[in-house]
Design an enzyme around this catalytic site. Structure first.
Site, PDB file in Angstrom:
ATOM      1  N   LEU A   1      38.282 -28.163 -59.637  1.00  0.00           N
ATOM      2  CA  LEU A   1      39.343 -29.150 -59.696  1.00  0.00           C
ATOM      3  C   LEU A   1      40.535 -28.502 -59.013  1.00  0.00           C
ATOM      4  O   LEU A   1      41.044 -27.490 -59.472  1.00  0.00           O
ATOM      5  CB  LEU A   1      39.677 -29.521 -61.145  1.00  0.00           C
ATOM      6  CG  LEU A   1      40.662 -30.663 -61.352  1.00  0.00           C
ATOM      7  CD1 LEU A   1      40.129 -31.966 -60.757  1.00  0.00           C
ATOM      8  CD2 LEU A   1      40.942 -30.858 -62.836  1.00  0.00           C
ATOM      9  N   ASP A   2      40.950 -29.059 -57.887  1.00  0.00           N
ATOM     10  CA  ASP A   2      41.987 -28.442 -57.066  1.00  0.00           C
ATOM     11  C   ASP A   2      43.209 -28.033 -57.877  1.00  0.00           C
ATOM     12  O   ASP A   2      43.527 -28.640 -58.899  1.00  0.00           O
ATOM     13  CB  ASP A   2      42.439 -29.415 -55.969  1.00  0.00           C
ATOM     14  CG  ASP A   2      41.347 -29.733 -54.988  1.00  0.00           C
ATOM     15  OD1 ASP A   2      40.489 -28.859 -54.754  1.00  0.00           O
ATOM     16  OD2 ASP A   2      41.349 -30.846 -54.453  1.00  0.00           O
ATOM     17  N   ARG A   3      43.894 -27.043 -57.374  1.00  0.00           N
ATOM     18  CA  ARG A   3      45.107 -26.527 -58.010  1.00  0.00           C
ATOM     19  C   ARG A   3      46.142 -27.633 -58.218  1.00  0.00           C
ATOM     20  O   ARG A   3      46.838 -27.657 -59.225  1.00  0.00           O
ATOM     21  CB  ARG A   3      45.669 -25.420 -57.120  1.00  0.00           C
ATOM     22  CG  ARG A   3      46.913 -24.769 -57.624  1.00  0.00           C
ATOM     23  CD  ARG A   3      47.308 -23.645 -56.686  1.00  0.00           C
ATOM     24  NE  ARG A   3      48.644 -23.189 -56.980  1.00  0.00           N
ATOM     25  CZ  ARG A   3      49.378 -22.479 -56.173  1.00  0.00           C
ATOM     26  NH1 ARG A   3      48.891 -22.123 -55.000  1.00  0.00           N
ATOM     27  NH2 ARG A   3      50.576 -22.101 -56.513  1.00  0.00           N
TER      28      ARG A   3
ATOM     29  N   SER B   1      45.546 -30.759 -58.790  1.00  0.00           N
ATOM     30  CA  SER B   1      44.993 -31.833 -59.611  1.00  0.00           C
ATOM     31  C   SER B   1      45.002 -31.387 -61.065  1.00  0.00           C
ATOM     32  O   SER B   1      45.056 -30.200 -61.365  1.00  0.00           O
ATOM     33  CB  SER B   1      43.568 -32.168 -59.171  1.00  0.00           C
ATOM     34  OG  SER B   1      43.554 -32.607 -57.834  1.00  0.00           O
TER      35      SER B   1
ATOM     36  N   ARG C   1      38.212 -32.115 -51.920  1.00  0.00           N
ATOM     37  CA  ARG C   1      39.358 -33.038 -51.925  1.00  0.00           C
ATOM     38  C   ARG C   1      38.953 -34.479 -51.619  1.00  0.00           C
ATOM     39  O   ARG C   1      39.699 -35.247 -51.020  1.00  0.00           O
ATOM     40  CB  ARG C   1      40.448 -32.535 -50.978  1.00  0.00           C
ATOM     41  CG  ARG C   1      40.940 -31.139 -51.379  1.00  0.00           C
ATOM     42  CD  ARG C   1      42.038 -30.593 -50.529  1.00  0.00           C
ATOM     43  NE  ARG C   1      43.310 -31.266 -50.706  1.00  0.00           N
ATOM     44  CZ  ARG C   1      44.171 -31.054 -51.704  1.00  0.00           C
ATOM     45  NH1 ARG C   1      43.875 -30.193 -52.652  1.00  0.00           N
ATOM     46  NH2 ARG C   1      45.310 -31.703 -51.748  1.00  0.00           N
TER      47      ARG C   1
END
Length: 182
Positions: free
Chosen positions: A44-46, A48, A143
């Site tokens: 889970l992206d930084r 998000s 993403r």
């Protein structure tokens, strides 16, 4: 016994336990979870927020994160502008990204959800409307959700993963985690 941890990852936290490449310290999972032997099932992206699953079982980790198992991931997304039915239909049919077409998604407009405040807050602009959509996908490219909303003309402002398969954030505060029996 298999361990499964549901973690509500805050914004600006790296989805890993260490950060050896950065010259300045950044928050990682180890700032929140001190359980030995568990690893993230997916990323889970930084930038998000929301649900991350961590487990000590490699087979479960693969079943959750491998796209061939098509586990649904549901997101609450604040987007720029107000998507019309044509934009939502495009998401439902699948959009073409630079790495190929996406699988069809579930997409609908929703009322603003009751969420924790984000730190820092999303930049508010009087001249640009925004709204919330709910999107469910069954793949997990880099993403992907952000690229999908941008492809239909509505860039993502805030992205919260609410659920993965049968597991959700219900009752888990930001920065908190809960272990469940599997």
């Amino acid at each position: 016994m298999t361990r499964l941890i549901l973690f509500n990852k805050p914004f600006d936290v790296l989805p890993q336990f260490t950060d050896v490449r950065s010259p300045t310290p950044r928050a990682t999972l180890s700032d929140y979870i001190q359980v030995p032997g568990v690893y993230p099932a997916g990323r889970l992206d930084r930038d998000s927020e929301g649900l991350m699953l961590l487990t000590d079982d490699g087979r479960l980790q693969s079943r959750i994160s491998d796209p061939r198992f098509k586990v649904a991931k549901r997101y609450l997304i604040q987007v720029e502008g107000e998507p019309d039915e044509a934009a939502l239909d495009a998401l439902r049919k699948g959009v073409v990204l630079n790495d190929g077409p996406t699988l069809p998604a579930e997409a609908r407009r929703i009322d603003p959800p009751e969420l924790w405040p984000r730190n820092p807050p999303v930049r508010f602009r009087k001249t640009v409307a925004d709204c919330w959509i709910e999107l469910a996908i069954r793949e997990g490219r880099n993403r992907q959700v952000r690229r999908m909303t941008a492809a239909v003309g509505h860039p993502t402002l805030r992205l919260v993963r609410w659920s993965i398969g049968e597991w959700s954030l219900d009752g888990i505060a930001q920065g908190e985690w809960r272990e469940i029996a599997v």
